[in-house]
Design an enzyme around this catalytic site. Structure first.
Site, mmCIF file in Angstrom:
data_model
loop_
_atom_site.group_PDB
_atom_site.id
_atom_site.type_symbol
_atom_site.label_atom_id
_atom_site.label_comp_id
_atom_site.label_asym_id
_atom_site.label_seq_id
_atom_site.Cartn_x
_atom_site.Cartn_y
_atom_site.Cartn_z
ATOM 1 C CB ALA A 521 -0.979 0.001 1.187
ATOM 2 C CB SER A 522 2.246 3.408 -1.737
ATOM 3 O OG SER A 522 2.320 2.926 -3.046
ATOM 4 C CB THR A 525 8.681 6.822 1.758
ATOM 5 O OG1 THR A 525 9.633 6.085 0.989
ATOM 6 C CG2 THR A 525 9.223 8.216 2.025
ATOM 7 C CE LYS A 708 1.897 13.839 -1.704
ATOM 8 N NZ LYS A 708 0.653 14.470 -2.220
ATOM 9 C CB VAL A 710 7.397 7.676 -5.779
ATOM 10 C CG1 VAL A 710 8.651 6.867 -5.462
ATOM 11 C CG2 VAL A 710 7.372 8.062 -7.250
ATOM 12 N N GLY A 711 6.404 4.486 -5.145
ATOM 13 C CA GLY A 711 6.673 3.144 -5.681
ATOM 14 C C GLY A 711 5.592 2.578 -6.565
ATOM 15 C CD GLU A 712 1.444 -0.178 -4.294
ATOM 16 O OE1 GLU A 712 0.913 -1.236 -4.652
ATOM 17 O OE2 GLU A 712 1.089 0.454 -3.278
#
Length: 749
Positions: A521-522, A525, A708, A710-712
């Site tokens: 779920a991102s 970070t 915030k 950024v991965g997904e």
């Protein structure tokens, strides 16, 4: 800032580049034996009998396991905490296999070669059962294979409805109503490292599971369920992970290895090859979506009706969450006064699905963004202007969960991206009429930052100072290979003013680390980063308090930076942190150590606007993405280099989703056609366009230093941007992904 907003290379990069980093199958444990799976050749069948005598007589073979001699406890591999509600329809070895690639049996032998040879001589008697491969028929017909009480394998698995505002009124007064149907394929994660697991019996009677996973505590609870023992009877350690993208979020091999190790009292390793990983693990759900959008003449969205159907395959896994997950993402991007949503998830006799970089977002985003481009065409309106007319404002309240979306920067993403891409000029340029035609497309996306308001959205981090003045961190951190450990240490380093290289993170271990739900779920970070920041603040206070006692002064007269304690009132009064720690140790004094638990209080959105330029060969149907601009609201980039890397990787995956990737389940036999890389086409370096990444950094007040996720989101808007560009080039209305040459030529014909 000293370390935040710094382009620091991944701390484990040299180990990876040199080959020194040891992955699971590189580990050596004395006495390790090897397991090999027998996978079902049938999409739906009862396993009537298994003849294992010949296999058991072979050299090196220790055991053969199947449903006849293995615990039949039901579980759900997608849960991540005890008591989580989920449909428990999986077993280690089911008596009824439900897809080609389902687990029938396993051989454990002294060597992998011996186990493979023994699997080849296992004789299985199957009784074929009717199979269903079509999600729409599955929803219409249902599968009446119930058990007393709550029925299993009955469709639909889950239905989710949501309404806000007056959708009927919106459609009644609309100047235009645009309807479209979009379908997205089942796709494979294609991580470099195939699935593997190692389990060892422990001297205290428990079992140790070593696994490249996304959550040690999820593995612990799932293995406990499968074995019928308390979760505390299972210890889990995370090993280095060679990529996941969600594919290793669920424990698939772990229950098997743990059971075999307990029975044989030997370390047991199972390592799948690529084909087995395709057939027997997880993939992204296929989704069929229908959307109707009501608009005014000037482009204001008045109402929207959405219907989604997710094919989650043979087992529920997290299918009961998927319709709600898609809804959660859908309502965070545009200011739509009236929504009418209904989503369903159904079983089919195809490989089960699960988490895959976005968990529902790529599918629902493709449905909505392709529909919106069609609306722009109907209104004869610039797609950019249409989106600017409707995007959400900062700190809007999304209607589904009533959450503040945070300091949303989607408008700036659109405007900056459009300038960099030269959108206005390129959109009005004719695509041409020859063999090669060019077009441009754009798409936006919103995605969550964590699982709040879920009650389990918290993280516990421990930090302590060693005698050498280094900082040791204990937490259930699951870096999937993308540099999360580097980013998190940059956050802690900013607080403690210590170089990230002065930190050590201990391996995630259920016996040693506090609870964290893992990489999903991102949240890494945004959630774990804030946990790191707050824990570092507490540790800093503890260090200064300890130093003040030792130096006989007030903590306010001290400063900590660059590995030393500085006396503010005495410029020359500098004490190295390592010297202070060694003195404390000699005197028998405890060294500063703290543990802090951070629970989330918000769930803002990350945003992105992507712009794609394509060239279509009308003779062959081949599409090439020629250039690309990605503008991302990341709040604040802790490590801009790693953020850009994530976006590049997301674009690569998204182009594949748009144009190539599909596991291709045969509609008659249920056999997966693209079950290896020679048949499953990925975007390789020659297909990658030049990519221009723009980081929009408005700052998110609830994130660590404004950061915030950024991965997904990096992969979510890519496919619709490319599809919209192809439709712009050809004047077509293609909506069924991937846009293979065959589909393009058929549309042109």
């Amino acid at each position: 800032m000293n370390y935040v907003a710094t382009r620091l290379p991944m701390l484990d990069g040299p180990e990876k580049a040199s080959g020194e980093l040891r992955y699971l199958t590189d580990l050596q444990f004395p006495g390790t034996v090897h397991g090999k799976l027998l996978l079902s050749p049938h999409p739906h069948a009862r396993v009537v009998a298994l003849q294992a005598e010949e296999a058991l007589a072979m050299r090196g073979v220790l055991a053969v396991f199947w449903h006849g001699n293995t615990p039949a406890h039901r579980y759900n591999s997608s849960i991540w905490f005890e008591g989580q509600e989920a449909i428990e329809d999986e077993q280690m070895f089911p008596s009824v296999v439900r897809h080609v690639g389902d687990r029938v049996a396993a051989v454990v032998a002294e060597t992998a070669e011996q186990a493979e040879a023994a699997v080849a001589v296992l004789a299985v008697e199957y009784a074929a059962l009717p199979a269903q491969f079509d999600a729409e028929r599955a929803l219409a017909d249902g599968i009446a294979e119930g058990t007393p009480g709550r029925p299993l394998f009955a469709n639909p698995i889950e239905g989710k409805t949501f309404r806000c505002g007056d959708a009927e009124a919106g459609f009644a007064v609309a100047d235009e109503i645009v309807e479209s149907q979009v379908s997205t394929p089942k796709t494979h994660h294609a991580a470099i490292e195939p699935h593997a697991c190692l389990a060892l019996p422990k001297g205290d009677g428990r079992v140790l599971v070593c696994t490249p996973c996304q959550s040690i505590f999820a593995v612990q609870v799932v293995v406990g369920k499968a074995l019928g023992v308390a979760a505390s009877e299972v210890c889990v350690i995370k090993t280095a992970i060679g990529g996941s993208f969600g594919g290793k979020a669920e424990p698939i091999l772990d229950p098997l290895c743990a059971h075999f190790a307990r029975v044989l009292q030997r370390p047991v390793l199972i390592a799948l090859d690529r084909r087995e990983t395709c057939l027997a693990t997880r993939m992204r759900s296929r989704v069929i979506g229908r959307m109707r959008t009501a608009l005014s003449r000037d482009g204001k969205i008045l109402a929207r009706e959405t219907r989604t159907l997710a094919d989650v395959g043979a087992y529920s896994t997290g299918g009961n969450y998927l319709p709600g997950s898609m809804l959660q993402r859908l309502v965070r991007l545009y200011d739509v006064p009236a929504e009418d949503y209904a989503g369903h998830a159904v079983y089919t006799n195809t490989p089960p699905t699960g988490a895959f970089r976005g968990y529902g977002s790529p599918q629902i985003n493709a449905i909505a963004e392709i529909n919106l481009d069609m609306a722009a065409r109907r209104l004869k309106m610039d797609p950019l202007a249409l989106r600017l007319r409707n995007v959400v404002a900062p700190h809007a309240i999304e209607p589904y969960q009533g959450l503040d979306i945070g300091n949303a920067g989607i408008r700036e993403c659109l405007m900056r991206g459009a300038v960099a891409f030269e959108w206005e000029r390129r959109w009005t340029t004719a695509p041409g009429k020859g063999r090669f035609r060019r077009g441009v497309g754009l798409a936006c996306a919103a995605h969550v930052n964590g699982c709040y308001p879920g009650s389990d959205e918290y993280s516990t981090v421990g930090m302590r100072v060693t005698e050498e003045g280094r900082i040791t961190v204990q937490c259930a951190l699951h870096d999937l290979g993308c540099g999360a450990n580097t980013t998190l240490l940059q956050i802690a380093a900013e607080v403690l003013v210590q170089a990230p290289q002065q930190f050590d993170i201990t391996p995630s271990d259920t016996d040693l680390t506090g609870y964290d739900i893992g990489t999903r779920a991102s949240r890494m970070t945004y959630i774990l980063g804030e946990a790191f920041r707050r824990t570092a603040v507490v540790l800093r206070e503890a260090i200064l308090a300890t130093a003040a006692r030792f130096m006989n002064c007030a903590p306010s007269d001290l400063d900590l930076r660059d590995g030393a304690i500085h006396r503010i009132s005495v410029p020359q009064g500098v004490t190295q942190l390592s010297a202070l720690m060694q003195t404390l140790a000699v005197q028998g004094e405890p060294l500063p150590a703290v543990t802090h638990t951070y629970a989330a209080t918000a769930n803002p959105s990350s945003y992105a606007a992507h712009f794609a330029g394509v060239e279509v060969d009308c003779l062959t149907g081949r599409v090439r993405v020629k250039d690309y601009v990605a503008a991302h609201d990341v709040g604040r980039a802790i490590n801009p280099m790693l953020v850009e890397g994530q976006i590049h990787g997301g674009i690569q995956a998204g182009i594949g989703y748009a144009l190539f990737e599909d596991v291709k389940i045969d509609s008659v036999t249920g056999v997966m056609k693209a079950d290896r890389f020679s048949r499953y086409h990925l975007v390789n370096a020659p297909e990658m366009p030049p990519v221009d990444v723009l980081l929009v950094e408005p700052g998110e007040p609830t994130g660590p230093y404004g950061a915030k996720a950024v991965g997904e989101i990096a992969t979510i808007p890519v496919a619709p941007a490319v599809v919209n560009a192809v439709n712009h080039a050809l004047g077509t209305a293609l909506t069924h992904l991937p846009l293979t040459p065959e589909k393009i030529l058929a549309a042109l014909a």
